[in-house]
Design a protein around this motif. Structure first.
Motif, mmCIF file in Angstrom:
data_model
loop_
_atom_site.group_PDB
_atom_site.id
_atom_site.type_symbol
_atom_site.label_atom_id
_atom_site.label_comp_id
_atom_site.label_asym_id
_atom_site.label_seq_id
_atom_site.Cartn_x
_atom_site.Cartn_y
_atom_site.Cartn_z
ATOM 1 N N GLY C 172 66.728 -67.276 18.166
ATOM 2 C CA GLY C 172 65.771 -67.714 19.193
ATOM 3 C C GLY C 172 64.509 -68.291 18.594
ATOM 4 N N ARG C 240 63.702 -64.412 23.376
ATOM 5 C CA ARG C 240 63.420 -65.529 24.286
ATOM 6 C C ARG C 240 62.393 -66.460 23.629
ATOM 7 N NH1 ARG C 240 58.567 -65.327 26.591
ATOM 8 N NH2 ARG C 240 57.468 -63.339 26.465
ATOM 9 N N CYS C 260 72.024 -69.500 23.603
ATOM 10 C CA CYS C 260 72.137 -68.520 24.687
ATOM 11 C C CYS C 260 73.440 -67.739 24.540
ATOM 12 C CB CYS C 260 72.115 -69.227 26.046
ATOM 13 S SG CYS C 260 70.497 -69.908 26.424
ATOM 14 N N GLU C 284 68.655 -66.562 27.899
ATOM 15 C CA GLU C 284 69.236 -66.502 26.554
ATOM 16 C C GLU C 284 70.218 -65.340 26.364
ATOM 17 O OE1 GLU C 284 66.049 -66.142 27.131
ATOM 18 O OE2 GLU C 284 65.531 -64.105 26.510
#
Lengths: 343, 343, 343
Positions: C172, C240, C260, C284
């Motif tokens: 991420g 995230r 994701c 995600e």
């Protein structure tokens, strides 16, 4: 005097203050040990306090919550600003009455002058007698602050004959400062106190308080010579400018720099004198002074919690005893309730 | 019926209500003594309640917090409006699931219709069975309010044969008032009740409720003659205009002054009849009436706390017993859980 | 090492973590029974925690409140945004010092980088030694999150030889995610760990962390092949996009859809591998994955509460023992304090 509500500083006479502070001393020591703290928590685990704080004040709020927790009480906070916008004037009495349904005591802080007193009347006329404790009602009253300031003076002068005969400088915005106005009046309970009233002229102490001082033969002098006042005083009580009460920006035009306590003043201050401040502060008391043992501001905070614990304990005991007794208690029973181990 | 969640008023049948109110009576008396209060506090000191109140409601919130504290529970408030703005729709299930990690029961009040029911499904499908208690979900359900109103009626009519056969006037904004809609349906649990539905025509009771009343053979009459309704009723249930639900200022054009209970109505009201109101109120119930012992509004508040204490106790017991038993309990065991001293 | 404050993730060495997690395990089991939970609650009923949370975070706040309640402590919340607007910079030290008057430990979360460390110094130089626990200070530190993530990895790999030799994918916004930055550094306490750093190039892990990894001989590879990383990893740590840190809308131009975790990835993931996420999440990590037992996100939450309970217990014990002992404790006494039943 019954101890049903705590509404005004003038509810306290010398006799009551003596007993209150004796109880506070005992509570303070008790809190110092685990066993003592648990003993205190066992006093009112079956009671609940509502904190109805529509006026922002994390300090006073925290002090009262801690006091209630010290006695083992549950607390219930009504601080939602949405409540505050909903309820205006009389409607807030309804709101207080509603919350009283869930509680045994209401501690309140509101902008609305006189609302605490009205709430107390309202409760008295209702079936369930719920004590009201005024934690600050607009510009008029903040009785527990007066008690904690007075208690701090007493504790500090304990080995020097108490407050009698001492010189106390009240400094800053004396016109609009609720704490200094109350503390000045509290000096009626002692003898030979001299007050130095130190402020910029536009923020001098108001006539009603000066009249009160004369009437009660409390000596005072008005001055703007801060340094000299620091040199003479046994206690210097600093306050900040209350510019939240400005209506036309009055504060902006006044030079307050002459009324700020800095490290330089620590050298002028007498060895046994003390410095107090109700907090929060700005530049009027320099942070660099905090380490000096004569600066009592944190002890003052802790004293506040202890005094409030004592007041709550006393009020709840009277409530419980009146219920058992079926009405107002005889004076000698009331006196018993100030003793820590009274049943 | 399992008592895992409390989501809708129609979860309660007569049998359940009888047991709930018997438990409530016992809890109410228990709370009246120090020993009793401490006994109650010893029930769930190892349990924690989350109060997920994204919709403003200090009254219902306070009542539930007090109920949880009465059982010795810790509470954790999620009321931060910043949470509320963050989480929308499905995301709030994630948020509730997160908070459930710290707690044993979730009491929730949200604007989102049906969210409580969805949260309950969500919890059931997860490994940890956490009861959901609906403290008001938008316009649709507020089951504990229905229980407390019903309990107040029962207590008030205790010496007069109970609710059966009584005449109850529901007054005010019947179209949009959640409490009157629920209370009307609750009358299915009694026999011979007559409802007087008193409102300005634009705010008359909606067809779905009227159909329900007919289907369950609950007699009713629609009227705007408030005085006559007060004269006939055994209970007058006042409500305020729900103008927060106005979409085009509907309320402004309607004259509500005819539907306000004032001192004059105290003279019309029968000697044993009662007046109720879910609070908060405006002018529809005059403050000057409060002292009349037939005005039950504060007792109603306290009843709310007691009923919620009983419901929480019951739900937590079922949770604990199901865990011990390893699944849904046999009916006779469930019945035991309504007894105050059941293990 | 003294355990006076918890300020930074690098305060913890392997020895300390081993003891912390052993204590956490014991607390977790203790909480599982009524008697155990009550035993824990009897540890610090005479102590009070201030939660000074000026930065919005219901999750971390709730976790810490629950931890304090688990030990029987009273809590006092300072979350009023009005406090936050009042106090800026140094003034907040005054505010913290004030609240410390009522409390025994301060748990704080603020935007102000370094304020927790400054508050700790401030307390150390004051007379009353109040531990500071950093619950997140701006972008720099969130040490208890690092501990709970690490503890979750350990628990999950308990039967598979622990964290040593495992492959962990961090996915991420690695550039701005505080949790992944800390967790990467924490791998210094294990041997043979491989890190897969999976992110869109504009949000790649920063050089300071990569340098740290090299220096401590922690192997890593940078990739944007998410599927391959999921297939190889023993743990996939999803985060995230931290778009609240955007200064010029950087996030909007980046395609995150490739990063994701969806149901499709559950099929790629190895049977014993796990998925973590610090929450809150967006797209995600798909909600539909939650039921897979390899998705550890709720256990992670509960672990957080348990780890924080252990840390609070340990810190309060050291505070109490130092007071009794009159200064810093000998190392062998400190080690004792990690045992659940130590006095």
């Amino acid at each position: 005097m019954r101890f049903r509500h705590i509404l005004r500083a003038d509810q306290f006479d010398r006799h009551t203050l003596d007993r209150l502070y004796a109880l506070t001393n005992r509570i303070r020591k008790k809190r110092g040990t685990r066993d003592g703290a648990l003993w205190l928590r066992a006093q009112f685990p079956h009671r609940r306090a509502i904190l109805y704080f529509l006026q922002s004040s994390s300090r006073t709020w925290g002090s009262f919550v801690a006091a209630a927790q010290n006695l083992g009480m549950d607390t219930l906070d009504i601080r939602d600003p949405r409540v505050s916008s909903e309820v205006k004037g009389e409607a807030s009495l309804d709101s207080i009455r509603t919350f009283s349904s869930y509680a045994d005591v209401i501690i309140m802080r509101v902008n609305d002058k006189g609302l605490a007193a009205k709430a107390a009347e309202h409760m008295d006329s209702a079936g369930r007698p719920i004590p009201i404790i005024n934690g600050g009602s607009g510009p008029d009253e903040h009785p527990t602050q007066a008690c904690l300031d007075d208690y701090t003076l007493r504790r500090s002068f304990k080995e020097r004959g108490g407050i009698d005969g001492k010189t106390i400088a009240l400094v800053g915005d004396l016109k609009r400062g609720r704490t200094v106005r109350s503390l000045a009046r509290f000096m009626q309970h002692y003898t030979g106190v001299k007050l130095l009233l130190v402020s910029p002229p536009p923020f001098a102490m108001e006539k009603d308080v000066l009249d009160f001082l004369q009437e009660h033969e409390i000596r005072y002098a008005v001055t703007d010579n801060f340094d000299q006042a620091v040199a003479e005083a046994d206690a210097v009580y600093m306050t900040r400018i209350q510019d939240e009460h400005d209506t036309r920006g009055e504060s902006a035009g006044v030079d307050f720099s002459k009324f700020c306590f800095t490290e330089r003043h620590l050298k002028i201050l007498k060895p046994h004198s003390i410095v107090m401040h109700p907090l929060p502060r700005r530049e009027e008391l320099s942070v660099s002074c905090d380490k000096d043992p004569r600066v009592m501001i944190w002890r003052q905070e802790r004293n506040g919690m202890h005094v409030r614990t004592a007041l709550l304990l006393r009020v709840l005991r009277e409530q419980e005893m009146e219920k058992r007794w079926g009405g107002p208690l005889p004076k000698h029973i009331q006196d018993q309730l100030w003793l820590l181990d009274s049943a």
